[in-house]
Write a protein that holds these residues in place. Sequence first.
Motif, PDB file in Angstrom:
ATOM      1  N   ALA A 276       8.346  14.866  -1.111  1.00  0.00           N
ATOM      2  CA  ALA A 276       8.863  14.450   0.192  1.00  0.00           C
ATOM      3  C   ALA A 276       7.879  13.539   0.909  1.00  0.00           C
ATOM      4  O   ALA A 276       8.265  12.553   1.550  1.00  0.00           O
ATOM      5  N   ASP A 277       6.589  13.851   0.783  1.00  0.00           N
ATOM      6  CA  ASP A 277       5.584  13.002   1.406  1.00  0.00           C
ATOM      7  C   ASP A 277       5.547  11.639   0.735  1.00  0.00           C
ATOM      8  O   ASP A 277       5.279  10.616   1.382  1.00  0.00           O
ATOM      9  N   GLY A 278       5.818  11.599  -0.578  1.00  0.00           N
ATOM     10  CA  GLY A 278       5.900  10.318  -1.268  1.00  0.00           C
ATOM     11  C   GLY A 278       7.089   9.496  -0.798  1.00  0.00           C
ATOM     12  O   GLY A 278       6.984   8.285  -0.583  1.00  0.00           O
ATOM     13  N   LEU A 279       8.238  10.147  -0.630  1.00  0.00           N
ATOM     14  CA  LEU A 279       9.415   9.455  -0.111  1.00  0.00           C
ATOM     15  C   LEU A 279       9.174   8.969   1.315  1.00  0.00           C
ATOM     16  O   LEU A 279       9.651   7.901   1.712  1.00  0.00           O
ATOM     17  N   HIS A 280       8.423   9.755   2.052  1.00  0.00           N
ATOM     18  CA  HIS A 280       8.041   9.361   3.408  1.00  0.00           C
ATOM     19  C   HIS A 280       7.215   8.072   3.366  1.00  0.00           C
ATOM     20  O   HIS A 280       7.446   7.134   4.137  1.00  0.00           O
ATOM     21  N   ALA A 281       6.262   8.002   2.441  1.00  0.00           N
ATOM     22  CA  ALA A 281       5.449   6.794   2.309  1.00  0.00           C
ATOM     23  C   ALA A 281       6.302   5.599   1.895  1.00  0.00           C
ATOM     24  O   ALA A 281       6.085   4.477   2.355  1.00  0.00           O
ATOM     25  N   ARG A 282       7.285   5.832   1.028  1.00  0.00           N
ATOM     26  CA  ARG A 282       8.159   4.730   0.606  1.00  0.00           C
ATOM     27  C   ARG A 282       8.957   4.192   1.787  1.00  0.00           C
ATOM     28  O   ARG A 282       9.114   2.962   1.936  1.00  0.00           O
ATOM     29  N   THR A 283       9.459   5.087   2.638  1.00  0.00           N
ATOM     30  CA  THR A 283      10.178   4.644   3.835  1.00  0.00           C
ATOM     31  C   THR A 283       9.261   3.839   4.742  1.00  0.00           C
ATOM     32  O   THR A 283       9.659   2.825   5.316  1.00  0.00           O
ATOM     33  N   ASP A 284       8.007   4.289   4.860  1.00  0.00           N
ATOM     34  CA  ASP A 284       7.040   3.542   5.667  1.00  0.00           C
ATOM     35  C   ASP A 284       6.826   2.135   5.113  1.00  0.00           C
ATOM     36  O   ASP A 284       6.615   1.185   5.867  1.00  0.00           O
ATOM     37  N   GLY A 285       6.887   2.030   3.790  1.00  0.00           N
ATOM     38  CA  GLY A 285       6.709   0.717   3.185  1.00  0.00           C
ATOM     39  C   GLY A 285       7.802  -0.248   3.598  1.00  0.00           C
ATOM     40  O   GLY A 285       7.536  -1.413   3.921  1.00  0.00           O
ATOM     41  N   PHE A 286       9.032   0.244   3.622  1.00  0.00           N
ATOM     42  CA  PHE A 286      10.136  -0.628   4.025  1.00  0.00           C
ATOM     43  C   PHE A 286      10.076  -0.959   5.518  1.00  0.00           C
ATOM     44  O   PHE A 286      10.462  -2.047   5.936  1.00  0.00           O
TER      45      PHE A 286
ATOM     46  N   GLY B 273       0.809  -1.212   0.000  1.00  0.00           N
ATOM     47  CA  GLY B 273       0.000   0.000   0.000  1.00  0.00           C
ATOM     48  C   GLY B 273       0.842   1.261   0.000  1.00  0.00           C
ATOM     49  O   GLY B 273       0.583   2.211  -0.746  1.00  0.00           O
ATOM     50  N   ASN B 274       1.889   1.276   0.829  1.00  0.00           N
ATOM     51  CA  ASN B 274       2.752   2.451   0.914  1.00  0.00           C
ATOM     52  C   ASN B 274       3.538   2.680  -0.373  1.00  0.00           C
ATOM     53  O   ASN B 274       3.725   3.819  -0.806  1.00  0.00           O
ATOM     54  N   GLU B 275       4.004   1.600  -0.986  1.00  0.00           N
ATOM     55  CA  GLU B 275       4.796   1.758  -2.205  1.00  0.00           C
ATOM     56  C   GLU B 275       3.940   2.287  -3.352  1.00  0.00           C
ATOM     57  O   GLU B 275       4.393   3.132  -4.133  1.00  0.00           O
ATOM     58  N   LEU B 276       2.709   1.808  -3.457  1.00  0.00           N
ATOM     59  CA  LEU B 276       1.815   2.320  -4.500  1.00  0.00           C
ATOM     60  C   LEU B 276       1.534   3.804  -4.300  1.00  0.00           C
ATOM     61  O   LEU B 276       1.566   4.602  -5.248  1.00  0.00           O
ATOM     62  N   VAL B 277       1.270   4.184  -3.050  1.00  0.00           N
ATOM     63  CA  VAL B 277       1.024   5.597  -2.743  1.00  0.00           C
ATOM     64  C   VAL B 277       2.273   6.427  -2.991  1.00  0.00           C
ATOM     65  O   VAL B 277       2.205   7.540  -3.537  1.00  0.00           O
ATOM     66  N   ALA B 278       3.443   5.897  -2.606  1.00  0.00           N
ATOM     67  CA  ALA B 278       4.695   6.628  -2.783  1.00  0.00           C
ATOM     68  C   ALA B 278       4.950   6.929  -4.252  1.00  0.00           C
ATOM     69  O   ALA B 278       5.306   8.057  -4.622  1.00  0.00           O
ATOM     70  N   ARG B 279       4.789   5.926  -5.107  1.00  0.00           N
ATOM     71  CA  ARG B 279       5.030   6.134  -6.535  1.00  0.00           C
ATOM     72  C   ARG B 279       4.090   7.189  -7.111  1.00  0.00           C
ATOM     73  O   ARG B 279       4.502   8.025  -7.923  1.00  0.00           O
TER      74      ARG B 279
END
Length: 308
Positions: free
Chosen positions: A162-172, A140-146
């Motif tokens: 930046a908020d997208g990168l934040h979501a990507r970090t949350d995904g990991f 979910g986080n990676e889809l939102v991040a992209r």
Amino acid sequence: MTPHSHDSADRVDTALETSAKGLRALAWSFAGLLLTAVVQLGLVLITGSVALLSDTIHNFADALTSIPLAIAFVLGRRAASRRYTYGFGRAEDLAGVVVVVLIAASAALAGYESVSRLFDPQPMSHAWVAMLAGVAGFTGNELVARYRIRVGREIGSAALVADGLHARTDGFTSLAVVAGALGSMVGFPIADPIIGLLITVAILAVLRGAAREVLGRLMDAVEPDVTERVEQAAAAVPGVEAVRQVRVRWLGHSLRAELDVAVDGTLDVTSAHAISHEVERALTGAVPRLTAATVHTEPAAGAAEAHR
């Protein structure tokens, strides 16, 4: 003479278009993250995983960051007034402060829960469910991040990127939940709060980067290559003999520039004005996201004495 406002309609249309794209991105990403967090919350009640709880809390907070950003995008569409002569682009920077506060709050709550469970470790039930929840959180986080990063780069919104990168970090960090569940399955229950603490550290790392970005915007920071590009584009305009005092800053997801250009001191006002207008056109065409430039023309010789 053609007035300076001859292209203002195009600029307003561009601002409205970029804000509309940003709002759509925030709406879809908010729905995606909220759905992910709700699913994870249901699985937290089943598994009792503090690592999964930490990740769920952060996903809820990440979804909520869409709200202040959406408010900022709406405010940024308002026209400048006699009180707010530069418009309302700064609302996006203020929304960034709210985002930073929300990230800090989620880090504090996740850390508290992890430390509490560290001193009172409990076995995780249905560890395989927690593993599935971690995978769901990452997806979910990676889809939102992209989506956020792509739209943010399209419209020039550093806050959205930046908020997208934040979501990507949350995904990991969601994948870390899988490690905690594996530890519980092999008889190492303390692995769950340890992973929760690691997630807290990851959140703090995101907080540091986000705070740096937001403070930079509030202090009118831009990348040095942007300033250099402004100087080069202005210097290439015929009639410009030198470029001085270049200042560039962000207003929301748009750039504004102010600069002095030296021209032949024998030119009349009309000719000097035409050169300044050509400089403005060159800058808005050469520098991405630059929507306006204030160009001051001065004689190549004797300008310093005139400014005293």
